[in-house]
Design a protein around this motif. Structure first.
Motif, PDB file in Angstrom:
ATOM      1  N   ALA A 235      -0.360   4.497 -10.195  1.00 29.54           N
ATOM      2  CA  ALA A 235       0.316   3.212 -10.428  1.00 29.54           C
ATOM      3  C   ALA A 235       1.361   3.362 -11.525  1.00 29.54           C
ATOM      4  N   LEU A 236       1.044   4.178 -12.529  1.00 30.02           N
ATOM      5  CA  LEU A 236       2.009   4.373 -13.621  1.00 30.02           C
ATOM      6  C   LEU A 236       3.247   5.103 -13.106  1.00 30.02           C
ATOM      7  N   LEU A 237       3.004   6.139 -12.327  1.00 30.90           N
ATOM      8  CA  LEU A 237       4.125   6.885 -11.753  1.00 30.90           C
ATOM      9  C   LEU A 237       5.030   5.947 -10.965  1.00 30.90           C
ATOM     10  N   TYR A 238       4.408   5.089 -10.197  1.00 33.20           N
ATOM     11  CA  TYR A 238       5.134   4.121  -9.372  1.00 33.20           C
ATOM     12  C   TYR A 238       5.915   3.159 -10.270  1.00 33.20           C
ATOM     13  N   SER A 239       5.253   2.754 -11.363  1.00 39.60           N
ATOM     14  CA  SER A 239       5.877   1.781 -12.262  1.00 39.60           C
ATOM     15  C   SER A 239       7.184   2.302 -12.845  1.00 39.60           C
ATOM     16  N   LEU A 240       7.244   3.612 -13.102  1.00 40.45           N
ATOM     17  CA  LEU A 240       8.404   4.166 -13.793  1.00 40.45           C
ATOM     18  C   LEU A 240       9.694   3.797 -13.082  1.00 40.45           C
ATOM     19  N   ASP A 241       9.619   3.715 -11.752  1.00 36.67           N
ATOM     20  CA  ASP A 241      10.819   3.331 -11.020  1.00 36.67           C
ATOM     21  C   ASP A 241      10.815   1.852 -10.656  1.00 36.67           C
TER      22      ASP A 241
ATOM     23  N   ALA B   6       1.608 -10.688  -9.771  1.00 33.92           N
ATOM     24  CA  ALA B   6       1.763  -9.518 -10.634  1.00 33.92           C
ATOM     25  C   ALA B   6       2.752  -8.554 -10.000  1.00 33.92           C
ATOM     26  N   PRO B   7       3.413  -7.722 -10.821  1.00 39.77           N
ATOM     27  CA  PRO B   7       4.238  -6.658 -10.243  1.00 39.77           C
ATOM     28  C   PRO B   7       3.350  -5.744  -9.388  1.00 39.77           C
ATOM     29  N   SER B   8       3.899  -5.185  -8.324  1.00 41.16           N
ATOM     30  CA  SER B   8       3.041  -4.474  -7.354  1.00 41.16           C
ATOM     31  C   SER B   8       2.139  -3.398  -7.950  1.00 41.16           C
ATOM     32  N   PRO B   9       2.630  -2.535  -8.880  1.00 36.32           N
ATOM     33  CA  PRO B   9       1.682  -1.541  -9.417  1.00 36.32           C
ATOM     34  C   PRO B   9       0.532  -2.194 -10.173  1.00 36.32           C
ATOM     35  N   ILE B  10       0.799  -3.338 -10.792  1.00 36.63           N
ATOM     36  CA  ILE B  10      -0.277  -4.036 -11.491  1.00 36.63           C
ATOM     37  C   ILE B  10      -1.217  -4.691 -10.478  1.00 36.63           C
ATOM     38  N   SER B  11      -0.658  -5.227  -9.392  1.00 37.27           N
ATOM     39  CA  SER B  11      -1.523  -5.736  -8.322  1.00 37.27           C
ATOM     40  C   SER B  11      -2.450  -4.634  -7.851  1.00 37.27           C
ATOM     41  N   ALA B  12      -1.879  -3.425  -7.722  1.00 32.30           N
ATOM     42  CA  ALA B  12      -2.687  -2.297  -7.261  1.00 32.30           C
ATOM     43  C   ALA B  12      -3.808  -2.013  -8.248  1.00 32.30           C
ATOM     44  N   MET B  13      -3.503  -2.071  -9.539  1.00 31.78           N
ATOM     45  CA  MET B  13      -4.542  -1.842 -10.546  1.00 31.78           C
ATOM     46  C   MET B  13      -5.594  -2.950 -10.497  1.00 31.78           C
TER      47      MET B  13
ATOM     48  N   MET C  83      -3.146   1.255  -2.407  1.00 28.50           N
ATOM     49  CA  MET C  83      -2.036   1.792  -1.624  1.00 28.50           C
ATOM     50  C   MET C  83      -1.279   0.668  -0.912  1.00 28.50           C
ATOM     51  N   LEU C  84      -2.008  -0.283  -0.368  1.00 25.53           N
ATOM     52  CA  LEU C  84      -1.337  -1.380   0.338  1.00 25.53           C
ATOM     53  C   LEU C  84      -0.479  -2.210  -0.619  1.00 25.53           C
ATOM     54  N   PHE C  85      -0.982  -2.435  -1.812  1.00 27.27           N
ATOM     55  CA  PHE C  85      -0.174  -3.194  -2.762  1.00 27.27           C
ATOM     56  C   PHE C  85       1.072  -2.413  -3.172  1.00 27.27           C
ATOM     57  N   LEU C  86       0.902  -1.116  -3.401  1.00 25.74           N
ATOM     58  CA  LEU C  86       2.078  -0.313  -3.726  1.00 25.74           C
ATOM     59  C   LEU C  86       3.076  -0.357  -2.569  1.00 25.74           C
ATOM     60  N   THR C  87       2.547  -0.237  -1.356  1.00 28.58           N
ATOM     61  CA  THR C  87       3.413  -0.296  -0.181  1.00 28.58           C
ATOM     62  C   THR C  87       4.114  -1.645  -0.090  1.00 28.58           C
TER      63      THR C  87
END
Lengths: 513, 790
Positions: free
Chosen positions: A95-101, A249-256, A352-356
Motif C-alpha cells: 500500500a505504501l509503494l502504491y501511495s508514493l504515486d 479514504a484514499p485507495s491505498p488507505i482503503s486497502a489498509m 488488491m480490489l481497493f488498490l485496483t
C-alpha cells in the motif's frame, strides 16, 4: 538463535515510530523521504517473515519491555500474532509503494509518511502485545492514525472533502464509544483480577473458575469485548461506519482499512476470548454466530444495491468479515483455522480490489460504475486484477477465496452447524452476483458515452501502481492453487488458540527480578 | 508412460498450452487455431494411451499426488470407462471444433482469447471427469462454468452476450455452490472426499442410503447437476448461451459441458440409486424437462434456438434413463443413457456446426428467412440431414438405436412400477420422441427444402471451405457407422462405461434389427404422430407465442429477469433503510448491543446483581460532592443552549477532580483540572463559530427513547463497575504491592505513579505520546486538506 534477533518484536514497533518522527524532519527532501520510507518498509516486511520463521521453528517468543515481567508490559510473538504481523507488513509495504504515486504530492510530503508509519506501528503493537491495557493504547494509535490518513488527498481526487469529514466524524465518534467501553472493561477486569497481563489473566480466571469463585460480572466484562472488537471489525450492529469511511479514504488507505484494520477486531476476539475468557466461550459463541450471520446478510444485500465501486467493495468487506466471524463462532480447531484462511484470503483479495479501484478511478474519473463501461480494452491490467479479486471474493476456484469458503463450510458442517452454513451459502450467491455485476458493468459493454462523461484518462498507470496490484493478484491465485502452507499454518495457529498452555507457559515461566 | 501419468498430462497440457497461445499467435498469426487443435489431439492421444488398460483390461486407473493434505484433499485420478468416454468426447470433439474454428472465426477476431478459453475449458472438462475426489471435481466443474461464461460473452460489448453470460454464470455457479454443500454433506456422512473410496466400499454406500442426511445431500448435488445440464427450471440459461460463437455452442453447450451434470448423475449413480428419491428426482426432472423443452422448441425461429431447446430435451432423455431405478435393479436405463450420451454428442455437435456453416454462408440463422439451400449446398444438406434424422430416431442411424433402448427401458421401468405407470412412462417417452421428430424435420425442411427466398438471402451462397465442412462430415460419418455397426462403440467404450457406473461387469447386445418388438412399434407410432404434428408445426408455434403474450408470468425467465432486474433497486432500498446515514442510529445500535451483552449474564448467571456487602457509610463531604456531580451531569444533558451546557460539563469535570483530592490523589486531581480547563477553553473558543441553540426540535417520543437508552447504558456500566470495585477476588492480589516494594530499590523513584508511568509501564506512555503527536498531525492534515479545497 542469534542474540540480537530476540529484539525483533520491539524492532517491528519501535522502528516505525522512529520513522514517523524522522519523516517529519525529512520534509525538505521528498526523494530521500520516499526512498527511505519504502526501503525501511520493505526491511520491516522481511523482518516480519523472519519473526514468523523463528516462531514457527523456535516456539513462542516473549519480549519484556523494561524487564519487568508480568508487572510491566510484555510483547508476545506466537504464531497468531507473528502471522498477523506478516500479513499487515505485506499489505502495508504494497500500500505504501502504491501511495508514493497515488497520493497527492504535498499531502504525501507533509504528513502522510509519518501517519502511515504510526499506523504500521499501531498494527504491529496491537498484534504483538501481551498486555490488555497496552492493547488499548495501541488501539488509540490505530484509530487516530487511520482517521488522519482518511482525510489525506489523492491525486485528481473524486471524493469531496466534506464527505471525508463526515465519514471521519462518524468513525471517530463511534470508535470513541468503543474506546470508552474498552476502558470500562479493562478497568473492571483489573479491579477484579488484579493484573493486566493476558497470560496472567488467563491463569487467574481459570483458577477462579476451578475454585468456583468466578464472579458473574467477569462474564459481562468478557461480553463487553464483543462491543470493543466488534466495532473494530465492523460486524453488525457496529458496521455502520465502514461503508462511509472505506470508500472516502484514499485507495491505498482503503486497502489498509479493509485489508488489515478490520482484521484487528478478529484478532482481538481470538486473543481475548480464546486466551483470557475461555470460560465465557459458551456465551460468546452463539452471540458471535448470530452477529456474524446478520453481518453476512446485511453486507451482501446492501452491496448488491451500490453503484459506487468503492462503496460496493466496502459493503462486501462487511459481508466477508461476517464469514470470518462465523468461523470464530464455531470455535473448533478446523473452524478457527478456516476463519484464519478466510481472513488472509480476504485481506489479500480485498486490499488488491481497493488498490485496483484506485487505478480504475484514476482512469475513469468517477466512482460511479454506471458511468463506466468497456474498460477491458482501455485498462486490461485493472480488468484482469479486478476479475481475479472478484472471483476470489465470490469463492470461485482457482482463487484463494474458494479454498477459504471450502474449509469454512467444511468445518461448519463437521461441527454440525447446518442452518448457519445454509444461510452463509445462500448469501454467497449474492457475493457472486454483486462482484460479477460490478466487473461486467465496468469492463464489458460499450465504451461509455464520451460526450456525456468525457474520455477515459490516457494516463498510463506507473509501476508503483501496478506492482502492488499484480503481487496481490498473484498471491490470490497462488493461495488458490497451492493452499497447503496457508492451511497448515492456520491449523497450527488454531491449535495454539484452542490449547493456550504453551502461550501461558512461555509468559509465566519468566523469572521476575 | 503409464496410464496415470498419461491422464495427468492430458489434463494439464491444455492449461499449459493455453499459456503458450500468445507466443504461438505471434508465430502462426491467424493459423493459431491449428496449434489449439493439435493440443486437443495430443490430449486425445494421451487419454488413448490409458485405453488399453481401462477399456481393454477393465482396470480402474487410480493415482494421486499430494496437494492439500491439511484439508484432506489430494490431486487424484479415477479413470474408469465413464471418465474415458467423456474424456474422449471432450478431446475428440475439441479437435474437430478447433479445426473448424480456423474457417469460422474471422481473422479480425481476438483469436488469442478465443483459443485460450477453449483450451482452458477442455482441460477443465477432462480434469473434471477424471477427478477422484469431490473437491477436485468441483474445482474443475467451476472452471468449466467460468470458461463457459467467458466464451458466451466472447463479444463482450454486446448487451445480449452480457445477459447470456451473466445468466449462465449465476445459474451454474449458484448451482455449483449447492453441489459443494452436497459434497461437504457427503463427506460428513462418509468421512471422505474420496469418490473412489466411497465407490469401492459397499458398506459406505449402504450407510449413505440409510443416513438421515441422504435426501438433502442428494437434492443439493442434483441441483448442481441440473443447473449445469440445464434441467428443470434451470434450463433458462442455455438458450441465452447461444450468443456464443457457434463452434463454442457446438462444443460446450451441446457436446460436452452441459453433459457435466449428466456425468455427475452417472458418477454418483451407485451411491444414491436404487431408492425412490433417486427415481422421483432424477427421472421426474428428466421427463418434465424432456416434454417441456421439446415442446417449446417449436416456437424458436433461430436455428441455434431450436438446437438449444433440443439439447435441453435430449439431455433430459439421459437424465430420465439414468433415473430409472428400483431397489432390485438399480440401473435399468444406464446402458441406454450412456449410449445416447455418445450418440447425442455426434449428431448434435454436427448440427451446430451446420448451423455455423449456414450462418456463415447465408448471413442469417432465422428459419423463417432460410429455405431451399439444398441446391447451393448439397454436401452440407446431406450432412445435416443425416444428423437431424439420427436425432429424429430414423434407422439405420445411431439415434435410432439409442432411442429404441430408451423406449425399451421406459417399458421396463413402467412394468416394474406397475399400475398406471405401465402406460404413463412409455407414453411420456413417445411424446418426447414425437416432439424431437417434428423439430428435427423442421430443421431440414426449414433450411434446405422448400423455396429459396431471394429477398432475405445473399445472391450467391456456396459450400463452406473444407476446414468447416470436414468436421461435421466426419461426425455424420460416425453417426452412420455407429448406426450400422453398433457393436463397435458398444464393445469398445459403452460396455466399460456401463460397468464403471454399475460397478459390475456389463454385457450389452445392441443390434440394428431386433425383430418386431414393442419398442419398434413405439418408434413407428412416434413417426406417424411426428408427421401429423409436423403439419401443424406453425400453428403450435403461433399458439405458444399467443400464450406467452397473454400470460408472460408463466415462464421461468420472467421470474429470473424480475429478480435480477429489480435486485439492485430493492437492495439499494434495503441499504438506505438499514443505513440511514444519521450517526444517532448507529450510536443507538451500538449502545443497545452493549446493554444486551451486559444483560445476558445478568439474566442467566447473576446470583445477586448488586453485591451484598455494599458500604453505605457515606461522609457528608462525599454526599455533597456526589450531589453536585449528579446535578452537573443532569444539567449538561438538559440545558437548551451550548454555552451553559458546556459550563455544566466542566463543572462535572472539576467536581471529579475534587473527588480525587478527597480520595488523596493530588496528582490525578491536578491532571484532571488541567485537562478540564484546557478542554473548556477550546470548547468556548469553538462555540463562537457555531449557532448558539440546538436547531432541531426533538419530539417527546424520541426524547423518552433516548432517555431510556441512556439510563440503561448508565445502569449497565454502574452494575459492572459496582461489582468490579468489590476488590480483587481472593487469593489474588493487586500488582500495586510489587510496585510499592520495588519502585525505590529497582527503579529509584519515590513516587510510585511516576515510576509506573515512566518505568514499569513506560511503553504505554510512549504509545500515549504517539497518540498526542498523531492528534496534532491529524489536525494539521484537516486544515491542510481544507486549504486544498478552497
Amino acid at each position: 538463535m542469534i542474540a540480537e534477533m530476540s529484539h525483533l518484536p520491539i524492532i517491528l514497533i519501535a522502528v516505525p515510530i522512529l520513522m514517523a518522527a524522522l519523516m517529519l524532519f525529512l520534509r525538505s527532501n521528498e526523494g530521500v523521504q520516499k526512498g527511505l520510507n519504502i526501503t525501511v518498509s520493505f526491511v520491516m516486511m522481511a523482518l516480519s517473515f523472519v519473526l514468523l520463521w523463528q516462531v514457527w521453528n523456535g516456539g513462542i517468543q516473549v519480549y519484556e519491555v523494561g524487564e519487568w515481567g508480568k508487572y510491566g508490559i510484555i510483547l508476545v510473538a506466537d504464531l497468531l500474532s507473528s502471522g498477523m504481523v506478516v500479513l499487515s507488513s505485506l499489505v502495508s509495504f504494497l500500500a505504501l509503494l502504491y501511495s508514493l504515486d497515488y497520493i497527492e504530492g504535498k499531502s504525501l510530503n507533509s504528513s502522510y509518511h509519518s501517519l502511515f508509519n504510526l499506523l504500521v506501528a499501531g498494527l504491529n503493537g496491537t498484534f504483538l502485545t501481551g498486555d490488555i491495557f497496552n492493547m488499548f493504547v495501541f488501539f488509540e494509535i490505530l484509530l487516530l492514525s487511520s482517521c488522519a490518513l482518511v482525510v489525506a488527498n489523492e491525486k485528481g481526487g473524486v471524493t469531496k472533502s466534506s464527505d471525508k469529514m463526515e465519514a471521519t466524524f462518524k468513525y471517530l465518534v463511534l470508535n470513541m464509544i468503543g474506546s470508552i467501553v474498552m476502558l470500562i472493561a479493562v478497568a473492571s477486569l483489573y479491579a477484579t483480577v488484579g493484573t493486566l497481563n493476558m497470560a496472567d489473566l488467563s491463569v487467574k480466571i481459570s483458577a477462579m473458575s476451578a475454585a468456583g469463585t468466578l464472579p458473574w460480572h467477569i462474564f459481562a466484562i468478557a461480553l463487553l469485548f464483543i462491543v470493543v472488537f466488534g466495532n473494530k471489525a465492523a460486524i453488525f450492529p457496529m458496521h455502520y461506519w465502514l461503508p462511509d469511511v472505506h470508500p472516502t479514504a484514499p485507495s491505498p488507505i482503503s486497502a489498509m482499512l479493509s485489508g488489515v484494520m478490520i482484521k484487528v477486531g478478529a484478532y482481538g476476539m481470538l486473543r481475548v476470548f480464546f486466551l483470557i475468557f475461555r470460560d465465557a466461550l459458551f456465551l460468546f459463541q452463539p452471540i458471535i454466530i448470530f452477529l456474524a450471520l446478520a453481518t453476512i446478510i446485511i453486507g451482501a444485500v446492501s452491496a448488491v444495491g451500490q453503484k459506487d465501486v468503492k462503496r460496493l467493495l466496502a459493503y462486501s468487506s462487511v459481508s466477508q468479515i461476517g464469514y470470518v466471524f462465523l468461523g470464530i463462532g464455531f470455535g473448533t480447531v478446523h473452524a478457527l483455522a478456516a476463519a484464519l484462511v478466510f481472513l488472509v484470503n480476504h485481506a489479500i483479495a480485498k486490499s488488491m480490489l481497493f488498490l485496483t479501484s484506485g487505478g480504475i478511478i484514476h482512469h475513469a474519473g468517477t466512482r460511479d460504475m454506471t458511468k463506466m463501461g468497456g474498460m477491458i480494452k482501455t485498462t486490461p491490467v485493472m480488468s484482469v486484477a479486478f476479475l481475479i479479486g472478484a472471483m476470489s471474493i465470490a469463492g470461485l476456484p482457482p482463487m484463494g477465496g474458494f479454498i477459504a469458503k471450502f474449509v469454512l463450510f467444511d468445518a461448519g458442517l463437521l461441527a454440525e452447524y447446518y442452518i448457519p452454513i445454509a444461510i452463509a451459502l445462500f448469501f454467497a450467491v449474492f457475493t457472486l452476483f454483486y462482484m460479477f455485476r460490478a466487473w461486467l458493468l465496468m469492463f464489458w459493454g460499450e465504451i461509455r458515452d464520451v460526450e456525456k462523461y468525457g474520455e477515459y484518462s490516457s494516463h498510463k498507470s506507473s509501476y508503483m501502481i501496478t506492482i502492488p496490484i499484480i503481487t496481490l493478484a498473484a498471491l490470490a491465485f497462488i493461495f488458490g492453487i497451492y493452499a497447503e502452507p496457508l492451511i497448515a499454518l492456520s491449523q497450527a495457529i488454531a491449535e495454539q488458540l484452542i490449547d493456550p498452555q504453551p502461550y501461558i507457559d512461555a509468559v509465566m515461566t519468566r523469572v521476575v527480578r | 508412460m503409464d496410464s496415470f501419468n498419461a491422464i495427468t498430462v492430458a489434463i494439464f497440457l491444455p492449461f499449459i498450452f493455453a499459456g503458450l497461445i500468445p507466443v504461438m499467435e505471434k508465430l502462426l498469426k491467424q493459423r493459431v487455431g491449428w496449434f489449439a487443435a493439435a493440443t486437443a489431439l495430443a490430449s486425445f492421444i494421451l487419454i488413448g494411451l490409458a485405453a488399453p488398460e481401462v477399456l481393454g483390461e477393465g482396470h480402474i486407473v487410480q493415482g494421486s499426488i499430494s496437494w492439500i493434505p491439511s484439508a484432506g484433499v489430494n490431486f487424484a485420478i479415477y479413470a474408469d470407462g465413464l471418465a474415458m468416454l467423456i474424456g474422449f468426447i471432450a478431446s475428440g470433439i475439441g479437435v474437430l471444433i478447433m479445426s473448424y474454428s480456423n474457417g469460422y472465426m474471422s481473422q479480425k477476431e481476438d483469436l488469442k482469447r478465443y483459443y485460450q478459453y477453449l483450451l482452458l475449458f477442455m482441460g477443465s472438462m477432462i480434469g473434471m471427469v477424471f477427478s477422484a475426489n469431490t473437491i477436485q471435481l468441483f474445482i474443475f466443474w467451476e472452471l468449466t462454468s467460468i470458461t463457459s461464461f467467458m466464451l458466451i460473452g466472447y463479444w463482450r460489448h454486446k448487451p445480449e452476450s452480457i445477459y447470456g453470460a451473466t445468466k449462465s454464470l449465476l445459474i451454474t455457479a449458484a448451482g455449483g455452490l449447492a453441489m459443494l454443500a452436497g459434497f461437504l454433506l457427503l463427506r460428513t456422512i462418509t468421512g471422505s472426499f474420496d469418490l473412489a473410496a466411497i465407490l469401492s466400499d459397499p458398506q459406505v454406500i449402504n450407510a449413505v442410503k440409510e443416513h438421515e442426511l441422504f435426501l438433502i445431500t442428494l437434492i443439493l448435488i442434483l441441483i448442481g447437476a441440473a443447473a449445469k445440464s440445464a434441467q428443470g427450471p434451470f434450463y433458462i440459461w442455455l438458450p441465452n448461451a447461444m450468443e456464443a460463437p457457434t463452434p463454442v455452442s457446438a462444443f460446450l453447450h451441446s457436446a460436452t459441458m452441459v453433459k457435466a451434470g449428466i456425468y455427475l448423475v452417472a458418477r454418483i449413480h451407485p451411491i444414491f440409486s436404487g431408492t425412490d428419491a433417486w427415481f422421483i428426482l432424477v427421472s421426474g426432472i428428466g421427463i418434465l424437462t424432456m416434454l417441456v423443452a421439446g415442446f417449446l422448441a417449436f416456437r424458436q425461429t433461430d436455428i441455434k434456438g431450436i438446437l438449444a431447446y433440443s439439447t435441453i430435451s435430449q439431455l433430459a432423455y439421459m437424465m430420465t434413463m439414468y433415473g430409472y431405478t428400483t431397489h432390485h435393479e438399480p440401473g435399468i436405463g444406464v446402458a441406454a443413457a450412456t449410449f445416447h450420451l455418445l450418440n447425442h454428442a455426434t449428431f448434435k455437435a454436427c448440427l451446430f456446426l451446420v448451423a455455423g456453416i449456414v450462418a456463415h454462408e447465408a448471413a442469417t440463422r432465422d428459419i423463417r428467412k432460410l429455405g431451399g439451400l439444398r441446391r447451393e449446398m448439397p454436401i452440407t444438406f446431406i450432412v445435416a440431414s443425416i444428423a437431424a434424422l439420427s436425432m429424429a430416431g430414423v434407422p439405420p442411424l445411431n439415434g435410432f438405436l439409442s432411442k429404441e433402448m430408451f423406449y425399451e427401458s421406459s417399458l421396463e421401468m413402467g412394468a416394474l412400477l406397475g399400475g398406471g405407470f405401465t402406460f404413463l412412462i412409455p407414453a411420456c417417452a413417445v411424446l418426447g420422441g414425437v416432439f424431437t421428430f417434428a423439430y428435427s424435420i423442421k430443421l431440414i425442411d426449414g433450411i434446405f427444402l422448400g423455396e429459396r427466398s431471394k429477398e432475405h438471402l445473399p445472391e450467391h451462397i456456396h459450400e463452406p471451405p473444407l476446414t468447416m465442412l470436414i468436421p461435421p462430415a466426419f461426425l455424420a460419418l460416425l453417426v452412420i457407422v455407429f448406426g450400422l455397426v453398433p457393436s463397435l462403440p458398444v464393445h469398445t467404450i459403452i460396455e466399460p462405461t456401463v460397468s464403471g457406473i454399475l460397478l459390475e461387469t456389463a454385457h450389452l447386445h445392441v443390434k440394428l434389427w431386433h425383430g418386431f418388438t414393442t419398442s419398434l412399434m413405439m418408434t413407428i407410432v412416434t413417426f406417424i404422430l411426428g408427421i401429423l404434428i409436423y403439419f401443424r408445426y406453425d400453428r403450435i408455434a403461433a399458439l405458444q407465442d399467443n400464450f406467452n403474450a397473454r400470460f408472460p408470468w408463466i415462464s421461468v425467465n420472467y421470474y429470473y429477469d424480475d429478480a435480477v432486474d429489480s435486485a439492485k433497486g430493492r437492495a439499494f432500498k434495503f441499504s438506505t433503510i438499514t443505513q440511514p446515514g444519521n450517526i444517532k442510529y448507529y450510536m443507538t445500535a451500538m449502545l443497545l448491543l452493549m446493554i444486551t451483552v451486559v444483560a445476558i449474564p445478568v439474566i442467566t448467571l447473576a446470583t445477586n446483581i448488586v453485591p451484598s456487602t455494599l458500604n453505605f457509610d457515606i461522609a457528608p463531604y462525599e454526599a455533597i460532592l456526589l450531589l453536585l456531580l449528579i446535578v452537573a451531569a443532569l444539567a449538561s444533558a438538559v440545558l437548551p443552549k451550548y454555552l451553559p451546557s458546556i459550563i455544566a460539563l466542566s463543572a462535572l469535570g472539576y467536581g471529579v477532580s475534587l473527588l480525587f483530592i478527597y480520595l488523596k490523589a493530588p496528582d490525578l486531581a491536578l491532571t484532571q483540572v488541567l485537562v478540564e480547563t484546557l478542554s473548556t477553553i477550546i470548547f468556548l473558543l469553538a462555540i463562537t463559530k457555531i449557532p448558539q441553540k440546538y436547531r432541531e426540535k426533538i419530539p417527546k417520543s424520541v426524547l423518552f427513547r433516548d432517555l431510556a437508552i441512556s439510563l440503561a447504558v448508565a445502569a449497565s456500566v454502574f452494575v459492572v463497575l459496582l461489582n468490579a470495585t468489590q476488590g480483587i477476588v481472593a487469593p489474588f492480589e493487586s500488582l500495586s504491592h510489587y510496585f510499592i516494594e520495588n519502585s525505590l530499590p529497582l527503579a529509584g523513584g519515590h513516587n510510585i505513579v511516576n515510576v509506573i508511568i515512566v518505568d514499569f509501564r513506560g511503553y504505554d506512555t510512549l504509545g500515549e505520546i504517539s497518540v498526542l503527536c498523531l492528534a496534532a498531525l491529524g489536525v494539521y492534515n484537516l486544515i491542510h486538506s481544507r486549504g486544498e479545497e478552497q
